[in-house]
Design a protein around this motif. Sequence first.
Motif, PDB file in Angstrom:
ATOM      1  N   ASN A   1       2.670   2.372   2.567  1.00 40.84           N
ATOM      2  CA  ASN A   1       2.701   3.133   3.777  1.00 40.84           C
ATOM      3  C   ASN A   1       3.134   2.276   5.138  1.00 40.84           C
ATOM      4  O   ASN A   1       3.009   2.433   6.095  1.00 40.84           O
TER       5      ASN A   1
ATOM      6  N   GLN B   1      -1.859   1.034  -5.093  1.00 43.56           N
ATOM      7  CA  GLN B   1      -0.925  -0.236  -4.523  1.00 43.56           C
ATOM      8  C   GLN B   1       0.304  -0.380  -5.387  1.00 43.56           C
ATOM      9  O   GLN B   1       0.406   0.169  -6.537  1.00 43.56           O
TER      10      GLN B   1
ATOM     11  N   ARG C   1      -4.974   0.799  -0.978  1.00 46.52           N
ATOM     12  CA  ARG C   1      -5.263   1.759  -0.334  1.00 46.52           C
ATOM     13  C   ARG C   1      -5.823   3.283  -0.336  1.00 46.52           C
ATOM     14  O   ARG C   1      -5.474   3.334  -1.740  1.00 46.52           O
TER      15      ARG C   1
ATOM     16  N   TRP D   1      -7.523   4.896  -5.463  1.00 46.92           N
ATOM     17  CA  TRP D   1      -6.742   3.735  -4.646  1.00 46.92           C
ATOM     18  C   TRP D   1      -5.555   3.477  -5.198  1.00 46.92           C
ATOM     19  O   TRP D   1      -5.164   3.571  -6.299  1.00 46.92           O
TER      20      TRP D   1
ATOM     21  N   LEU E   1       0.728  -1.154  -0.031  1.00 49.28           N
ATOM     22  CA  LEU E   1       0.186   0.000  -0.106  1.00 49.28           C
ATOM     23  C   LEU E   1       0.823   1.321   0.195  1.00 49.28           C
ATOM     24  O   LEU E   1       0.317   2.440  -0.071  1.00 49.28           O
TER      25      LEU E   1
END
Length: 506
Positions: free
Chosen positions: A244, A280, A263, A278, A242
């Motif tokens: 993070n 990734q 994410r 979103w 993701l």
Amino acid sequence: MNDQYNSQDLTRESTEQMREMGKKAGKRLIKRVASRAMKWLKRLLFTFLKQLIMGILKALLAILGPWAVVILIAAVLFLAILESIPGADWMLGGGARTAEMFALDQKYENEYKQLADDSVKEINDINAEPDWASEFQSIIKPSWGIPAALARYSIVRTEGQKIIYPDSNQIFEALKPRFHYKTITTDVERWKTVTVCCPPDGGPCSTTITYKTKPRPAHKVLDWTWTPYGDVPVPSLKKYWLGNETAEQIKFNEGSTNPEYYRKIKETSSENCTTTVWYQYENTEVNDLKIPDLKEDEARLKGILMNQGVKEADVPIIYQWAAATDPSDSTLIFYAGKFEGVNLNDPYTNYDNFLMDYENNSVPVDGWVWPVKETTVVSSGYGPRWGKLHTGVDIGGRKWTGSTIIAARDGVIVRVYKSTTYGNTVFIQHDNGLQTRYAHMIDGSIVVSVGQKVKAGDPIGRMGSTGKVTGPHLHFEVAKPKYWGDLTRTKELKSYDPMIFIGRAR
């Protein structure tokens, strides 16, 4: 003239022949006399030695008594037998080796152990689950018993008191693992935009999904490993991240195998539409959900030993010496012929175990049996403990060390490994979607292997205290995996109180 010449020539040749015949006859006479003299001297020496030995024995009998003489003769015969065994002086310290020599032996063994540890340090730099990395290192690490056995072999073959040790680094150059990497160029980072528009009159909403991708930099992933015992192919796995994650999560390769793992990074609304973005990125790493298999190649190790100066007929001796020196190396134990025909891809399986004769007479209750035969004592239950969730139950204790651990339900063995925390552990996948997990078993007691089908009540191993424990017990878990054969840690899965399932079978 020719007739006269021929006559003189014949006379000369006859004279020479007579002289040669005389020499040969003289030599035969001398040999015959010498042979008789040697036989006479041998008989004289034998008679003298016989009388001397008999005289000594009579004197010893008179001084020490008959039993002391028998013991003395037995000791002399024993030493004579030891003298005929290669390596007896090394193995038993026969008096010919000094304390300085033994200290040098120890120095070499310590060198070999350090070199073996250093040869697999490269695995520490790979992003992988720690237990997988530890297990993989144990598979590929060369036995320090091999160079120790080669040193012993050199000592046995050395004449006189001068000990010639082989060079440690030279031996390990031929034994240390070699790592091969493949280059990954197909990983991308991806943005998924989802737009949902709903008309103001309340009609059906429409959803539009678009993707934007960007290639990620190429990187290398471990592909296979060469070892002196054979090759170890290392499968890879694409994981989804993701962006993070912490450094520790990346190091432990804790990305998801679910391609829908995104994410949310932005959400906007305008009039009747809502747009969500979103994110990734993909990263291909080693597949740390499965322990690689060693494809054994006995000819390779044999060739290495012969290149180090071992005679082909002596190769089994090296196997036996090395296996005795480093009993943790199950591959060498296999080569030494102690467990012929047994699959030793799983280094924690000991097929020479009394549990093989165990008779399964368990009667399941709703398909479940109690996982320990000798005790039903629960020393620690499921739930909060020491500030964390205890994801299983602890059964037994020091009093029941060595008790038989059995499969709690019919299933298939999906993992057998040794963890720094759980010790010797077995995972069983069941047809109802659950997994049971059995931890802390004694080294060498596990009698099942990956892929094997078991019935409720079949033996798995014996209760021990391997891993991080305060004492011997079985740590038993029941978890709901994401998919069949999932090897994810229990704390990251849905776990259940095992007593829900095995309590009635207690």
